[in-house]
Design a protein around this motif. Sequence first.
Motif, PDB file in Angstrom:
ATOM      1  N   GLY A  93      27.504  86.795  86.541  1.00  0.00           N
ATOM      2  CA  GLY A  93      28.886  86.384  86.773  1.00  0.00           C
ATOM      3  C   GLY A  93      29.045  85.424  87.938  1.00  0.00           C
ATOM      4  O   GLY A  93      30.158  85.197  88.419  1.00  0.00           O
ATOM      5  N   LYS A  94      27.947  84.821  88.391  1.00  0.00           N
ATOM      6  CA  LYS A  94      27.999  83.926  89.545  1.00  0.00           C
ATOM      7  C   LYS A  94      28.206  82.470  89.147  1.00  0.00           C
ATOM      8  O   LYS A  94      28.774  81.684  89.904  1.00  0.00           O
ATOM      9  N   ASN A 113      35.766  77.920  81.271  1.00  0.00           N
ATOM     10  CA  ASN A 113      35.140  79.155  81.752  1.00  0.00           C
ATOM     11  C   ASN A 113      34.047  79.646  80.813  1.00  0.00           C
ATOM     12  O   ASN A 113      34.150  79.499  79.588  1.00  0.00           O
ATOM     13  N   LYS A 131      30.277  80.427  86.722  1.00  0.00           N
ATOM     14  CA  LYS A 131      31.484  80.787  85.985  1.00  0.00           C
ATOM     15  C   LYS A 131      31.991  79.713  85.027  1.00  0.00           C
ATOM     16  O   LYS A 131      32.805  79.996  84.160  1.00  0.00           O
ATOM     17  N   TRP A 173      27.382  96.509  83.330  1.00  0.00           N
ATOM     18  CA  TRP A 173      27.482  95.050  83.299  1.00  0.00           C
ATOM     19  C   TRP A 173      28.344  94.508  84.426  1.00  0.00           C
ATOM     20  O   TRP A 173      29.452  95.005  84.665  1.00  0.00           O
ATOM     21  N   VAL A 193      30.846  85.729  78.957  1.00  0.00           N
ATOM     22  CA  VAL A 193      29.614  86.440  78.622  1.00  0.00           C
ATOM     23  C   VAL A 193      29.911  87.513  77.572  1.00  0.00           C
ATOM     24  O   VAL A 193      30.858  88.300  77.720  1.00  0.00           O
ATOM     25  N   CYS A 212      29.770  91.578  84.369  1.00  0.00           N
ATOM     26  CA  CYS A 212      30.826  90.742  83.809  1.00  0.00           C
ATOM     27  C   CYS A 212      30.725  90.758  82.287  1.00  0.00           C
ATOM     28  O   CYS A 212      29.733  91.233  81.729  1.00  0.00           O
ATOM     29  N   GLY A 213      31.742  90.230  81.630  1.00  0.00           N
ATOM     30  CA  GLY A 213      31.659  89.989  80.196  1.00  0.00           C
ATOM     31  C   GLY A 213      32.390  90.974  79.310  1.00  0.00           C
ATOM     32  O   GLY A 213      32.997  91.942  79.765  1.00  0.00           O
TER      33      GLY A 213
END
Length: 348
Positions: free
Chosen positions: A131-132, A154, A134, A193, A157, A195-196
Amino acid sequence: MKKLLKLAVSALAVISMFVQPLKASSVELIGAGATFPYPLYSKMFDVYNKEHGIKINYSAIGSGGGIRQLMAKTVDFGGTDAFLTDKEIREMPGSAVHIPTCIGAVVFAFNVPGVSELNLTPDVIAGIFLGKIKKWSAPEIRKINQNVKMPDINIVVIHRSDGSGTTFIFSDYVSKISNEWKNSVGTGTSLKWPCGLGAKGNPGVAGLIKQIPGSIGYVELIYALSNKIPFACVQNKSGIFIKPSLLNTSIAANVELPDDMRVSITNTNEKNGYPICGFTWIIVYKEQNYDNRPFEKAKELVNLLWWITHQGQRYTEALHYASLPKEAVVKAERIIQSITYNGKPIIK
């Protein structure tokens, strides 16, 4: 004429007394687990049923679900892309063995408007899934895709929401190329997780990627191809950007194989190997006489396993899986020959 008709009917009656139709076996084998090899298993099991009269009912519920059902002894075999750890083997109610069935590639399928070709480096992969990174217009992505106009949108994920061997292969790879991922997320069939969005099974992940512009996720190669979703070239350990294929998937398996076939082949040292590949296995109990299990069912299961690792391999390439290397087949033969009923080998 009537006399000839009577003679013909009498002859047919006599023939029918001696010629009986081939009866299908009453044995039905039940399996559950990985979605990763499901297209191949569907083909193999259909052919096997037609050739041998044995029905195989396989539920593609994910590797984690397959292992749980095998532990509960509600299935005859479990399908998994994540080999059991030593701890998981100790927790099984009986000694379990791994039979390799094929090799597959996990690819990064993407839906980026205006982009059909994409390069990814290990650092960029880790950055995206942590998530780094973006946006698709991030300098890290543009630097390795200089001939592609990356849109300023954007990144979304897409990952698995269920216990998944595909996730195991993916996370095993990322843990090898990113210490941050290894220490914060790690390797496993189910992850926390960063992100996503989650989706169930390879079909679910592919479906979300198709629906969401700006998305990227990991699926087995056949799911990207069958859904006509583009997938990325990944830079391997030798610094070469590799487009996943049968050839470079097979090359990745050029490693020393252990006797129990529990082996990781991600982040290969092979110069032309694709770095995110894995074996997939069928797991069964080594001793087949349990819970009043009849010998006939155990025998049919072992026959099926032998067929998959031999005659069944001819169906791999058409479905974009790599067939087992010769060394893996030899190891599989020894494992299958070790399966017993009342302590005696079922086949020799």
